[in-house]
Write a protein that holds these residues in place. Structure first.
Motif, PDB file in Angstrom:
ATOM      1  N   SER A 132       0.851  -1.182   0.000  1.00 32.17           N
ATOM      2  CA  SER A 132       0.000   0.000   0.000  1.00 32.17           C
ATOM      3  C   SER A 132       0.890   1.236   0.000  1.00 32.17           C
ATOM      4  CB  SER A 132      -0.895   0.002   1.242  1.00 32.17           C
ATOM      5  OG  SER A 132      -1.423   1.282   1.489  1.00 32.17           O
ATOM      6  N   PRO A 133       0.688   2.190  -0.914  1.00 27.99           N
ATOM      7  CA  PRO A 133       1.557   3.379  -0.946  1.00 27.99           C
ATOM      8  C   PRO A 133       1.646   4.106   0.389  1.00 27.99           C
ATOM      9  CG  PRO A 133       0.248   3.278  -2.937  1.00 27.99           C
ATOM     10  CD  PRO A 133      -0.256   2.179  -2.040  1.00 27.99           C
ATOM     11  N   ALA A 134       0.495   4.296   1.074  1.00 26.30           N
ATOM     12  CA  ALA A 134       0.505   5.025   2.342  1.00 26.30           C
ATOM     13  C   ALA A 134       1.329   4.291   3.395  1.00 26.30           C
ATOM     14  CB  ALA A 134      -0.923   5.238   2.840  1.00 26.30           C
ATOM     15  N   LEU A 135       1.126   2.972   3.505  1.00 23.09           N
ATOM     16  CA  LEU A 135       1.872   2.189   4.486  1.00 23.09           C
ATOM     17  C   LEU A 135       3.348   2.104   4.120  1.00 23.09           C
ATOM     18  CD1 LEU A 135      -0.623  -0.731   5.262  1.00 23.09           C
ATOM     19  CD2 LEU A 135      -0.097   1.281   6.666  1.00 23.09           C
ATOM     20  N   ALA A 136       3.628   2.032   2.819  1.00 27.49           N
ATOM     21  CA  ALA A 136       5.018   1.971   2.374  1.00 27.49           C
ATOM     22  C   ALA A 136       5.756   3.266   2.725  1.00 27.49           C
ATOM     23  CB  ALA A 136       5.078   1.720   0.868  1.00 27.49           C
ATOM     24  N   VAL A 137       5.088   4.409   2.519  1.00 30.88           N
ATOM     25  CA  VAL A 137       5.710   5.701   2.850  1.00 30.88           C
ATOM     26  C   VAL A 137       5.931   5.814   4.347  1.00 30.88           C
ATOM     27  CG1 VAL A 137       5.349   8.201   2.875  1.00 30.88           C
ATOM     28  CG2 VAL A 137       4.831   6.893   0.816  1.00 30.88           C
ATOM     29  N   LEU A 138       4.939   5.370   5.131  1.00 32.55           N
ATOM     30  CA  LEU A 138       5.072   5.432   6.581  1.00 32.55           C
ATOM     31  C   LEU A 138       6.203   4.526   7.070  1.00 32.55           C
ATOM     32  CD1 LEU A 138       3.992   6.617   9.197  1.00 32.55           C
ATOM     33  CD2 LEU A 138       2.307   4.763   9.272  1.00 32.55           C
ATOM     34  N   GLY A 139       6.269   3.319   6.517  1.00 34.22           N
ATOM     35  CA  GLY A 139       7.354   2.418   6.881  1.00 34.22           C
ATOM     36  C   GLY A 139       8.698   2.956   6.437  1.00 34.22           C
ATOM     37  N   GLY A 140       8.735   3.544   5.243  1.00 38.75           N
ATOM     38  CA  GLY A 140       9.975   4.122   4.741  1.00 38.75           C
ATOM     39  C   GLY A 140      10.412   5.331   5.542  1.00 38.75           C
ATOM     40  N   ALA A 141       9.431   6.029   6.143  1.00 34.51           N
ATOM     41  CA  ALA A 141       9.776   7.221   6.925  1.00 34.51           C
ATOM     42  C   ALA A 141      10.636   6.870   8.130  1.00 34.51           C
ATOM     43  CB  ALA A 141       8.503   7.935   7.383  1.00 34.51           C
ATOM     44  N   ILE A 142      10.513   5.627   8.633  1.00 31.22           N
ATOM     45  CA  ILE A 142      11.355   5.204   9.756  1.00 31.22           C
ATOM     46  C   ILE A 142      12.809   5.184   9.331  1.00 31.22           C
ATOM     47  CG2 ILE A 142      11.893   3.297  11.315  1.00 31.22           C
ATOM     48  CD1 ILE A 142       8.949   2.537  11.199  1.00 31.22           C
ATOM     49  N   VAL A 143      13.065   4.585   8.158  1.00 26.14           N
ATOM     50  CA  VAL A 143      14.430   4.552   7.629  1.00 26.14           C
ATOM     51  C   VAL A 143      14.889   5.961   7.288  1.00 26.14           C
ATOM     52  CG1 VAL A 143      15.920   3.629   5.815  1.00 26.14           C
ATOM     53  CG2 VAL A 143      14.084   2.216   6.755  1.00 26.14           C
ATOM     54  N   ALA A 144      14.006   6.719   6.638  1.00 29.02           N
ATOM     55  CA  ALA A 144      14.359   8.078   6.238  1.00 29.02           C
ATOM     56  C   ALA A 144      14.608   8.965   7.451  1.00 29.02           C
ATOM     57  CB  ALA A 144      13.245   8.678   5.375  1.00 29.02           C
ATOM     58  N   TYR A 145      13.884   8.718   8.531  1.00 25.98           N
ATOM     59  CA  TYR A 145      14.050   9.507   9.759  1.00 25.98           C
ATOM     60  C   TYR A 145      15.479   9.402  10.277  1.00 25.98           C
ATOM     61  CZ  TYR A 145      12.142  11.806  13.954  1.00 25.98           C
ATOM     62  OH  TYR A 145      11.849  12.692  14.950  1.00 25.98           O
ATOM     63  N   TYR A 146      16.083   8.237  10.092  1.00 30.22           N
ATOM     64  CA  TYR A 146      17.477   8.059  10.513  1.00 30.22           C
ATOM     65  C   TYR A 146      18.392   9.028   9.784  1.00 30.22           C
ATOM     66  CZ  TYR A 146      22.035   5.894  11.224  1.00 30.22           C
ATOM     67  OH  TYR A 146      23.345   5.674  11.548  1.00 30.22           O
TER      68      TYR A 146
END
Length: 451
Positions: A205-219
């Motif tokens: 799901s695009p929304a869930l993928a972005v949210l999950g990716g935000a964890i990595v991106a937050y680093y």
């Protein structure tokens, strides 16, 4: 966000400046470059491939979301750092707000654990594919030697460290600019695929993928909080800190989004995900004749800069917690001439060296975010609690809804963490509790002997 003025300060403290055993050598421009260098060196050279595995070609989306989330907590840091410009950061804020030593200790310990874990991850990244371009050496021994060199520069002095950061920040920014420029040339020559920037994994799901990716991106955005631990060494912190903090985060965010777009255009997500040096692969795919060794050198400098600034943070945090009685007093010892916290530098370096022996980069990165989120929640709540506390100098004041949203954003990111990351971070928290009670017990035993 606004600035608030408190009652007139005593002479010499109008801007939060006061007596400190540490040397005030950090100016506004140096602080901006300190924060920018720490943020830019915090993983973008190593984690773009991991991020591609989460969101496919839409690398820009989680980067943009992570920037917004980081700015919320940065607002709370801007208020508290300018209100209480002392080394120790989140632990000192928690001590003032909650008056519970164990809470303050655990908040500070989470920051310490995140710092040494981040440094370990960066050391592994340094000793990986980028270093292999020059020296075919074993990863772990190379990472250990690298951390020793970082410790030596840290102990040399804050002035030398931040001046080294200026040079390294300029170099690492140039590396990211190269990525954007060569992909621009690639596009101009008819290469690349712009359509990839909107492509998500087919089973996600695009929304869930972005949210999950935000964890990595937050680093990739963490590092701004390290600046709180050098506040005691900043000149006129109330005036320069907010500008330096928000300016550095916004600059990093724009650069990251451009690099994310360039990476997606140059290479498919699966190829990015297979590389331990993803930006090197992007430059190679562009066809622009830039030697691998040149870009690898730039990437090494970027990662080294992130590690240096992270270790500055952990040593100053240890020093600040020791001065507040949250850690053993020897950690507050300062070299007479250099005026750097040498015991704290030695101890945090040893911990980082031990952590290079366990975990891969992705797990270490997620564990860093998990640990920092606990500290960020504490800091956002502390802003609201400490509104009742008045200080005798002008300081920055954030809009009230910002720390509230900051808490909610941290909770949201916590819900997206994997079980293995919770186990890793939970282990650190358990260790923190054990160390706290061991410290309390040791202090009581010493007091009894003296009595």
């Amino acid at each position: 966000m606004t600035s608030e003025t408190r009652e007139t300060a005593p002479s010499g403290t109008e801007d939060g400046d006061g007596d400190t055993p540490l040397r005030k050598k950090i100016t506004g421009p140096l602080l901006f470059l300190f924060i920018l260098g720490d943020v830019l060196g915090a993983g973008i050279y190593a984690l773009m491939g991991v991020l591609a595995g989460e969101v496919g070609g839409a690398l820009w989306a989680p980067l943009a979301l992570a920037l917004v989330l980081a700015l919320l907590t940065a607002g709370s840091y801007a208020e508290l750092v300018t209100k209480y410009p002392k080394a120790g950061g989140a632990a000192v804020f928690a001590q003032r707000a909650f008056k519970a030593p164990i809470v303050s200790f655990l908040v500070g310990f989470c920051m310490l654990a995140a710092g040494v874990t981040s440094a370990a991850g960066l050391a592994i990244a340094f000793a990986g594919e980028y270093l292999q371009t020059f020296l075919p050496v074993p990863t772990i021994p190379a990472a250990l030697v690298f951390l020793l060199l970082v410790a030596a520069l840290n102990a040399r002095g804050i002035s030398e460290s931040v001046k080294s950061n200026v040079v390294m920040t300029v170099i690492e920014v140039s590396g990211l600019v190269i990525v954007v420029v060569v992909v621009g040339l690639m596009l101009g020559g008819g290469g690349g695929d712009v359509s990839r920037i909107g492509q998500f994994p087919t089973d996600a799901s695009p929304a869930l993928a972005v949210l999950g990716g935000a964890i990595v991106a937050y680093y990739s955005f963490v590092g701004f909080e390290t600046s709180a631990n050098v506040a005691e060494e900043v000149r006129r912190p109330s005036k320069v800190y907010p500008k330096a903090l928000f300016g550095a985060l916004l600059t990093a965010g724009v650069v990251y989004i451009l690099v994310g777009l360039a990476s997606s255009i140059a290479l498919p997500a699966d190829e990015l995900g297979e590389s331990s040096g993803p930006l090197l692969a992007v430059v190679a795919a562009s066809g622009v004749p830039i030697p691998d060794w040149l870009f690898s050198l730039i990437a090494l400098i970027a990662v080294a800069n992130g590690a240096l600034l992270t270790m500055i943070m952990t040593s100053r945090l240890s020093y600040g917690m020791a001065t507040e009685g949250l850690l053993p007093s020897p950690l507050a010892k300062v070299l007479p001439k250099r005026r750097t916290p040498w015991v704290a530098i030695v101890c945090t370096t040893i911990l980082a060296m031990l952590l290079t022996l366990v975990g891969d980069l992705a797990t270490l990165a997620s564990a860093v975010v998990l640990l920092l989120l606990f500290s960020f929640i504490s800091t956002n709540v502390a802003v609201l609690v400490l509104r009742r506390d008045r200080v005798a100098h002008e300081h920055f004041r954030v809009w009230t809804f910002v720390p509230v949203l900051g808490v909610l954003s941290c909770i949201l990111l916590l819900t997206q963490q994997e079980p293995i990351v919770w186990a890793f971070g939970g282990g650190f928290l358990v260790l923190g509790v054990v160390l706290y009670f061991a410290t309390v017990l040791g202090r009581r035993m010493r007091d009894r002997r003296r009595a």
